[in-house]
Design an enzyme around this catalytic site. Sequence first.
Site, short mmCIF file in Angstrom:
data_model
loop_
_atom_site.label_atom_id
_atom_site.label_comp_id
_atom_site.label_asym_id
_atom_site.label_seq_id
_atom_site.Cartn_x
_atom_site.Cartn_y
_atom_site.Cartn_z
N GLU A 1 0.83 -1.20 0.00
CA GLU A 1 0.00 0.00 0.00
C GLU A 1 0.87 1.26 0.00
O GLU A 1 0.51 2.27 -0.61
CB GLU A 1 -0.94 -0.02 1.21
CG GLU A 1 -2.05 0.98 1.06
CD GLU A 1 -3.16 0.81 2.08
OE1 GLU A 1 -3.27 -0.27 2.70
OE2 GLU A 1 -3.92 1.78 2.24
N GLU B 1 1.91 1.77 -3.47
CA GLU B 1 0.74 2.21 -4.23
C GLU B 1 0.51 3.72 -4.02
O GLU B 1 0.28 4.47 -4.97
CB GLU B 1 -0.49 1.42 -3.72
CG GLU B 1 -1.74 1.54 -4.55
CD GLU B 1 -2.94 0.85 -3.88
OE1 GLU B 1 -2.81 0.29 -2.77
OE2 GLU B 1 -4.02 0.88 -4.49
N CYS C 1 -7.96 -2.03 4.64
CA CYS C 1 -7.72 -3.23 5.45
C CYS C 1 -8.92 -3.66 6.27
O CYS C 1 -8.94 -4.75 6.81
CB CYS C 1 -6.49 -3.04 6.33
SG CYS C 1 -6.62 -1.63 7.41
N SER D 1 -7.57 1.78 -1.75
CA SER D 1 -6.42 0.94 -2.07
C SER D 1 -6.88 -0.42 -2.60
O SER D 1 -7.87 -0.98 -2.11
CB SER D 1 -5.59 0.74 -0.80
OG SER D 1 -4.62 -0.26 -1.01
N LYS E 1 -14.47 -10.04 9.44
CA LYS E 1 -13.47 -10.91 8.80
C LYS E 1 -14.07 -12.25 8.41
O LYS E 1 -13.58 -12.93 7.51
CB LYS E 1 -12.29 -11.15 9.74
CG LYS E 1 -11.52 -9.93 10.09
CD LYS E 1 -10.50 -9.59 9.03
CE LYS E 1 -9.71 -8.39 9.47
NZ LYS E 1 -9.12 -7.64 8.40
N GLU F 1 -15.55 -11.43 5.18
CA GLU F 1 -14.51 -11.18 4.19
C GLU F 1 -13.94 -12.49 3.63
O GLU F 1 -13.73 -12.63 2.43
CB GLU F 1 -13.38 -10.36 4.83
CG GLU F 1 -12.26 -9.99 3.86
CD GLU F 1 -11.08 -9.33 4.55
OE1 GLU F 1 -10.78 -9.68 5.71
OE2 GLU F 1 -10.45 -8.46 3.92
N GLU G 1 -14.27 -13.77 -4.34
CA GLU G 1 -12.99 -13.53 -5.02
C GLU G 1 -11.78 -13.95 -4.19
O GLU G 1 -10.65 -13.92 -4.69
CB GLU G 1 -12.88 -12.07 -5.46
CG GLU G 1 -12.82 -11.03 -4.34
CD GLU G 1 -14.19 -10.57 -3.84
OE1 GLU G 1 -15.19 -11.29 -4.06
OE2 GLU G 1 -14.25 -9.51 -3.19
N CYS H 1 -9.59 -1.95 15.56
CA CYS H 1 -9.79 -3.37 15.90
C CYS H 1 -9.80 -3.66 17.39
O CYS H 1 -10.39 -4.66 17.80
CB CYS H 1 -8.73 -4.22 15.23
SG CYS H 1 -8.83 -4.10 13.45
FE1 HC1 Z 1 -7.30 -5.81 12.41
FE2 HC1 Z 1 -5.81 -5.95 10.37
S1 HC1 Z 1 -5.44 -4.56 12.13
S2 HC1 Z 1 -7.96 -5.26 10.30
O1 HC1 Z 1 -8.02 -4.44 12.96
O2 HC1 Z 1 -5.31 -4.67 9.06
O3 HC1 Z 1 -9.45 -7.76 12.48
O4 HC1 Z 1 -6.16 -6.60 15.02
O5 HC1 Z 1 -5.94 -8.39 11.87
O6 HC1 Z 1 -6.42 -8.13 8.36
O7 HC1 Z 1 -2.99 -6.96 10.67
C1 HC1 Z 1 -8.67 -6.97 12.58
C2 HC1 Z 1 -6.68 -6.32 14.12
C3 HC1 Z 1 -6.23 -7.28 11.69
C4 HC1 Z 1 -6.12 -7.28 9.11
C5 HC1 Z 1 -4.01 -6.59 10.49
FE1 SF4 Z 2 -12.93 -3.20 10.76
FE2 SF4 Z 2 -13.91 -3.49 13.21
FE3 SF4 Z 2 -13.18 -5.59 11.81
FE4 SF4 Z 2 -11.29 -3.96 12.72
S1 SF4 Z 2 -12.66 -5.20 13.96
S2 SF4 Z 2 -11.41 -4.84 10.69
S3 SF4 Z 2 -12.34 -1.98 12.57
S4 SF4 Z 2 -14.89 -4.22 11.29
#
Ligand code: HC1
Ligand code: SF4
Length: 567
Positions: A281, A284, A301, A321, A360, A363, A368, A501
Amino acid sequence: KITLTIDEQEIQVEEGTTILEAAREVGIDIPTLCYHPDLTLHGSCRVCVVENLDNDSLVASCVTPAADGMNLSTRSARARRARGRNVKLLLANHPNDCLGCDRNGTCELQDIVYKMGIRREEIEPLEGEKRNLPLDDRGPALKRDPNKCILCGRCVRVCEEVQGVSALQFSKRGFDSVVTTAFDLPQSEINCANCGQCATVCPVGAITEVSEIDKVWHALEDPDKHVIVQTAPAIQATIGEEFGLEAGTVVTGKLVNALRKLGFDRVFSTEFSADLTIMEEGYEFLDKVENNKPLPHITSCCPGWIKYAEHNYADLLDNVSTAKSPQQMFSPLVKTYYAEKSDIDPANIYTVSVMPCTAKKFEKDREEMVDSGYKDTDAVLTTRELARMIKEVGIDFNNLADDEYDELMGKSTGAGTIFGTTGGVTEAALRTVKEKLTGEPLERLNLGIRGIKEAEVEIGDLVVNVAVASGLGNAAKLLDEVRAGNSKYHWIEIMACPHGCVGGGGQPLPVNNEKKDKRAEGLASIDKNKYVRKSHENPMVQKLYDDFLGEPLADKSHKLLHTHFKA
Ligand code: HC1
Ligand code: SF4
């Protein structure tokens, strides 16, 4: 200041203080359910009633301002009877299946019943018709059991007031009242960001994560599966709460040891791929700056933010990104790079991540996310789910010796650690960008912890205007400016959950802003004590580029580490 008397104690408080706040200031604990310190007041559950001895009335302490000269009792027979009756009426209409509930042990209703000493025979005479509503358990991240809902409205308020999503509303009247989605659709089919903030404020087990514990046990017990786990940055400063430790206590070594004891074949850290994210990133962003491409650059992220953007800001997706989240960079590398290095058939590798986050789970199921040629991430456990597994097999977490992450994908820098708090991604990225451009180190930015923060960062001749928002309601304020063409920012970081997070939807409960502050401080302390604090200095990331990926943004990196979003 005003003066009032509570339980024969004279106290002075600022004008505008509620009775509940006044009582808590002097250590008198009045039970509450619909009240949440980080949300607007509601006053619907009447569990916090106290007696006003001046006029023999009962008042809801959470919504009633303290007045000069008031004389109140929180413990009079009348106040206790009224509170008890209100709780019993909730129980009369509740499944009361605590043994089978995800919130057994952390349920606020259960806790109040215990403290009030309410017995089954006191509830039975009040029992009438029970609700028998269908569950919404289609996930992929969250499930709702409307039969357990006590209509406190905390989920409705957090979704509307803090997140600006308004996916949940009250519907119908009286006995038929429910909290539901538009047209009663499953949460998976609406504008829900899957951030799980509703689950973090639910006092009972009405909204929780979809559990993947059974799947993970199954994989661990399968002798043909090579099971890899990655742990998100935020976990190490939060999972201790599940074992009675203070919020923010850093337990990285115990966490690694516990995962080994559970039987994972390799224990790796998502911080490794957070460092990798910064490389991808960061380059980028440099490319956008050097080649006059459209700015602001917006981080990618957080999958809760991405889902929200796809629903509400699709016109800005080109600014986002293309870097995948660290979780989704990590897993395809396990099934390619790690598989190759270890000479293991990727078909036999099972990838688990431990995340503070419910989004997550969503996700990893995006269609994809199969760039390794397999499903990249097989299962996501929240912090709470992992703690449950550790407790289930009787691991004495607090007395575990410290252990180290495995080599190859376990090494990380302080930059990777601070991803777990709002502002961390930006600071981590600018540490690398500034050094690449000027050879000079970045001063600490301290862009946390609440709300929106901004900074002007000088990088050589460039002035980079950065803004950081956590909480989707805050994000919308920044994005509306971008949409209107009057944003001054070059870089915007967005995390869906307030505080980032550390305040994720899968974190230990109950939680409030003070605890989240402490969790963030815990992560900052790790970064401070780390020897290597810049992503581009991570030796394992350098090795990954040398041995496998080539350069940031090159073909292989592009295929495995970048993605596109859908409008
Ligand atoms: Fe997160 Fe991340 S910081 S998004 O908050 O970018 O879930 O902890 O794992 O993927 O590294 C969450 C935390 C985490 C991602 C990273
Ligand atoms: Fe986003 Fe909340 Fe998940 Fe962190 S814990 S990746 S801020 S939804």
